[in-house]
Structure formats: structure tokens, C-alpha cells
Design a protein around this motif. Structure first.
Motif, PDB file in Angstrom:
ATOM      1  N   ASP A  10      -4.715 -32.061  23.428  1.00 12.04           N
ATOM      2  CA  ASP A  10      -5.512 -31.021  22.828  1.00 12.04           C
ATOM      3  C   ASP A  10      -5.314 -29.620  23.256  1.00 12.04           C
ATOM      4  N   ILE A  11      -4.102 -29.260  23.026  1.00  7.95           N
ATOM      5  CA  ILE A  11      -3.652 -27.954  23.396  1.00  7.95           C
ATOM      6  C   ILE A  11      -2.994 -27.280  21.884  1.00  7.95           C
ATOM      7  N   ASN A  12      -3.817 -26.249  21.921  1.00  5.60           N
ATOM      8  CA  ASN A  12      -3.256 -25.396  20.550  1.00  5.60           C
ATOM      9  C   ASN A  12      -1.793 -24.771  20.613  1.00  5.60           C
ATOM     10  N   THR A  13      -1.273 -24.942  19.681  1.00  2.50           N
ATOM     11  CA  THR A  13       0.390 -24.307  19.479  1.00  2.50           C
ATOM     12  C   THR A  13       0.190 -22.699  19.000  1.00  2.50           C
ATOM     13  N   ASN A  14      -0.654 -22.443  18.684  1.00  3.93           N
ATOM     14  CA  ASN A  14      -1.153 -20.726  18.379  1.00  3.93           C
ATOM     15  C   ASN A  14      -1.374 -20.321  19.640  1.00  3.93           C
TER      16      ASN A  14
ATOM     17  N   THR B 284      -7.340 -34.405  19.787  1.00  5.63           N
ATOM     18  CA  THR B 284      -8.264 -33.467  18.853  1.00  5.63           C
ATOM     19  C   THR B 284      -9.355 -34.010  18.207  1.00  5.63           C
ATOM     20  N   ASN B 285      -9.129 -35.260  17.799  1.00  4.74           N
ATOM     21  CA  ASN B 285     -10.385 -35.823  16.990  1.00  4.74           C
ATOM     22  C   ASN B 285     -11.125 -37.063  17.603  1.00  4.74           C
ATOM     23  N   CYS B 286     -10.190 -38.054  17.987  1.00  2.00           N
ATOM     24  CA  CYS B 286     -10.989 -39.276  18.493  1.00  2.00           C
ATOM     25  C   CYS B 286     -11.452 -38.936  19.989  1.00  2.00           C
TER      26      CYS B 286
END
Length: 157
Positions: free
Chosen positions: A112-116, A149-151
Motif C-alpha cells: 500500500d505504497i504510492n508510486t507518486n 489498497t482495497n481488501c
């Protein structure tokens, strides 16, 4: 470590046995499986709640998951929290890996890590990617990391 199904039913066997039983049952039903492991966390009133999921996706037939929840009470930076999430996922992936090789089931580890780089969680991206890939697992980060990110996210919200 206590695991449960999404409906709240507790698994009364070790997670390795539950995963193997699931793989065997799904193969007997003619389903091709892929497994995704991910962890997410949320800070609530100084307590960090973690949720780790093992998501079983059947090709063209939906899926289901096993869930483990955990709590930590010490203060930590966003980077430390992201890397602990990855560690939880790697621990489970490492445990089930022999089964996946035995039964020819593909696995992805989701972070759950953002690439942005404009998001705080991005500070842990390089370390997380190195850790997961260094252990020999396929890696996905946001926006492709649905297991975390979702589950898992739904379980800590």
C-alpha cells in the motif's frame, strides 16, 4: 496468529493448512488460482491497526480472502509503518511459498505504497520494492496493489 474468513468465521487450523486445503479444494473444482498477499494499516488514537489478507482469485470465477488483524501501540514514522506492512506480507508469503511451488500457484505481494512521489508513503517505495523483490516475489504498488489498497484497507477503516 489468528486468521478468519471475510464472514468472520475463525480458521481453526494453522494458516498453512488452511491455504493448502483451499488450493486442493479449488483445484478439484477445476479452478485456476492466483494468490495475492497485502497488508494495510491505520493509526487510530495512537494505536496502529494492521490488517493482512491472503486473497484467492479464481480465474473468471471471483475470489475470497483470509484475514489477520494486529495492533501495535508504539509511535512510528510513515516510512516505518509502510515497511512493517511489507514485513507482515513477506512473512506470510514466505510461509506459503513452498505450497505455491508444490501446487503451481502464482503469487503477488502487494504494498500500500504510492508510486507518486507527492504522497508520503512514497518514502518507503525503494526499500519496500527491494525487500519484496529481493525475497523473490512479484511486487505491485499503488494503483495496482488491490490486495493491500482495497481488501486490507476495508478492514482497518
Amino acid at each position: 496468529m489468528n486468521w478468519q474468513k471475510f464472514n468472520g468465521e475463525t480458521l481453526h487450523v494453522p494458516i498453512i493448512q488452511a491455504v493448502e486445503d483451499t488450493i486442493i479444494r479449488e483445484h478439484q473444482l477445476g479452478n485456476k488460482l492466483k494468490i495475492y498477499i497485502g497488508t494495510d494499516s491505520q493509526v487510530k488514537r495512537g494505536i496502529v491497526e494492521f490488517a493482512t489478507v491472503i486473497v484467492f482469485l479464481r480465474e473468471h470465477r471471483g475470489g475470497f480472502m483470509f484475514i489477520h488483524k494486529d495492533r501495535k501501540t508504539h509511535n512510528m514514522s510513515i516510512k516505518e509503518r509502510m515497511l512493517i506492512e511489507v514485513q507482515h506480507s513477506i512473512d506470510i508469503a514466505y510461509q506459503v511459498c513452498p505450497l505455491l511451488e508444490q501446487y503451481h500457484v502464482d503469487l503477488e505481494v502487494h504494498a500500500d505504497i504510492n508510486t507518486n512521489p507527492n504522497f508520503q508513503s512514497n518514502t518507503a517505495l525503494k526499500e519496500a520494492m527491494g525487500y519484496i523483490m529481493g525475497m523473490g516475489f512479484m511486487f505491485k504498488a499503488k494503483p495496482e496493489s488491490f490486495a493491500s489498497t482495497n481488501c486490507a484497507n476495508k478492514l482497518v477503516q
